[in-house]
Design an enzyme around this catalytic site. Structure first.
Site, PDB file in Angstrom:
ATOM      1  N   GLY A 278       9.341  14.813   1.290  1.00  0.00           N
ATOM      2  CA  GLY A 278      10.095  15.679   0.392  1.00  0.00           C
ATOM      3  C   GLY A 278      10.691  14.948  -0.789  1.00  0.00           C
TER       4      GLY A 278
ATOM      5  N   ASN B 169      20.632  22.310   2.288  1.00  0.00           N
ATOM      6  CA  ASN B 169      20.460  21.625   3.563  1.00  0.00           C
ATOM      7  C   ASN B 169      21.761  21.427   4.326  1.00  0.00           C
ATOM      8  OD1 ASN B 169      20.543  19.892   1.101  1.00  0.00           O
ATOM      9  ND2 ASN B 169      20.978  18.289   2.595  1.00  0.00           N
TER      10      ASN B 169
ATOM     11  N   GLN C 291      14.193  22.351   2.952  1.00  0.00           N
ATOM     12  CA  GLN C 291      14.953  22.876   4.082  1.00  0.00           C
ATOM     13  C   GLN C 291      14.548  24.294   4.464  1.00  0.00           C
ATOM     14  OE1 GLN C 291      17.493  20.638   5.548  1.00  0.00           O
ATOM     15  NE2 GLN C 291      16.698  21.987   7.125  1.00  0.00           N
TER      16      GLN C 291
ATOM     17  N   HIS D 230       8.567  16.725   8.356  1.00  0.00           N
ATOM     18  CA  HIS D 230       9.472  16.520   9.491  1.00  0.00           C
ATOM     19  C   HIS D 230      10.559  17.578   9.597  1.00  0.00           C
ATOM     20  CE1 HIS D 230      13.110  14.574   7.491  1.00  0.00           C
ATOM     21  NE2 HIS D 230      12.253  14.691   6.500  1.00  0.00           N
TER      22      HIS D 230
ATOM     23  N   CYS E  53      20.955  11.849   4.785  1.00  0.00           N
ATOM     24  CA  CYS E  53      20.758  10.752   3.838  1.00  0.00           C
ATOM     25  C   CYS E  53      22.075  10.188   3.318  1.00  0.00           C
ATOM     26  CB  CYS E  53      19.909  11.228   2.659  1.00  0.00           C
ATOM     27  SG  CYS E  53      18.267  11.797   3.142  1.00  0.00           S
TER      28      CYS E  53
END
Length: 388
Positions: A78, A161, A189, A211, A337
């Site tokens: 992404g 997200n 997302q 993922h 992140c």
């Protein structure tokens, strides 16, 4: 294998591999195609290329009924898809019209967008951030007031997200296009977690990641509408129409495709079921006087069904996460992140939530593989932690 018995409620960070993805990749591992380069001219290479294009065709259908396979570019995830769209389309538009030197993005974007704004500025673009309303959604009228003939690109995520709020993308894209700008949405997302059709949304580009849907880590894709101007960001082989050089990871692409195909047909059904579970969780935990929904009126908000975001009076995120981890539940405070930061979420700050409240935020996220009983047990554990 799990070292301890933990209920994973952090699916917005990354999801477990789906059985379909595992089986598809295992089949590849023992096939003659394993390790074959789809860009080679020999028989194995041509067979690998045929499998690559089969995956591209299959995956294209998950973006909408009218998406062409050649509009799908495979990437390393992404983040890479976002960077390619943000920088590549901005520069591609400016190459056609040198007066288009402004880019507008929302203040609630993922770091893969926000952390690259400096590169845009260094390339001569003016960048403008647009904040959402208190409910987490960007106002199309606010965007319209900022538009002009100098805007090259507008980039606003499909669904956040952290809060799960779904943006009014079709209206926002309409505003951008009315002024001749292109529109990109980070759909990492929301893709396959909510009804999604790039033709109905009328976007020029959309980023996704494997993922987040039960596919492998390290693989993603960018939907790029035909004739969208874009400049390549890296060079060295000409793969993916020259936009993403390097030998394609066919094994990961097969896993991504298998996961996407497994859930694509049930998106609307699962959306309704999971939305009901999310509503039940909000209702259960927000009855506590110290627990508040970060999005305000959660029952009125347009949002992803598998994300619940709250903040707790008098507690900080780290304390909550560690105590809940001790109770057997894995949750997070913001996007994965940016975990480890002592600063409050930039998303909640942009929504106008006070710093002291944002520091006590908690994100609970799940998909169709989490059962109602696990959510009930989590609610009981959270209420006990707060009562202590």
């Amino acid at each position: 294998m799990r070292p301890v018995d933990i209920v994973n409620l952090d699916y917005a960070a990354s999801t477990p591999l789906r059985p379909e993805a595992i089986e598809a990749m295992r089949a590849y591992d023992v096939s003659p195609l394993a390790g074959a380069n789809p860009n080679s001219l020999h028989t194995l290479g041509r067979s690998a290329a045929a499998e690559l294009e089969r995956c591209r065709r299959t995956l294209s259908r998950t973006f909408g009924a009218h998406v062409r396979p050649n509009e799908i570019v495979f990437t390393g995830g992404g983040t890479e898809s976002n960077v390619l769209a943000l920088l590549g389309i901005s520069e591609g538009v400016r190459d056609r019209d040198r007066h288009r030197t402004r880019v507008i993005v929302s203040a609630i974007e993922h770091d893969s967008i926000l952390d690259n704004l400096g590169l845009l500025k260094a390339s001569g673009f003016d960048v403008e951030l647009i904040k959402p309303r208190r409910n987490g959604a960007v106002d199309p009228d606010d965007l319209a007031s900022r538009m002009g003939a100098d805007v090259a690109l507008v980039s606003i995520m499909f669904a956040n997200n952290e809060t799960g709020i779904i943006q009014p993308i079709a209206e926002l894209a309409r505003v951008a296009h009315a002024h001749g700008a292109r529109f990109h949405t980070d759909a990492v997302q929301g893709w396959l977690h909510a009804p999604f059709d790039v033709s109905e949304l009328d976007v020029d580009a959309a980023s996704v990641a494997g993922h987040k849907v039960g596919g492998p880590v390290g693989i993603g894709a960018l939907y790029l509408k035909n004739r969208t101007p874009i400049r390549a960001r890296s060079f060295g082989g000409g793969q993916e129409n020259g936009l993403r050089p390097g030998t394609q990871d066919l094994r990961a692409i097969i896993g991504l495709t298998a996961a996407a195909e497994a859930i694509a047909a049930n998106v609307e059904r699962d959306y309704e079921r999971l939305l009901s579970l999310s509503n039940d969780l909000y209702e259960r935990i927000c009855t506590h006087p110290r627990i508040h929904a970060s999005v305000g009126s959660w029952d009125d908000a347009s949002r992803l069904p598998g994300i619940v975001n709250v903040y707790v009076d008098g507690m900080d995120s780290e304390e909550l996460i560690l105590q809940l981890d001790g109770q057997g539940f894995a949750v997070s405070a913001a996007s994965a992140c940016s975990s480890g930061s002592l600063e409050p979420s930039h998303v909640l700050k942009a929504m106008g939530i006070p710093r002291e409240d944002a520091l006590g935020s908690l994100r609970i996220s799940f998909d169709d593989r989490v059962c109602a009983g696990d959510l009930t047990d989590f609610a009981d554990a959270l209420l006990k932690v707060v009562d202590r």
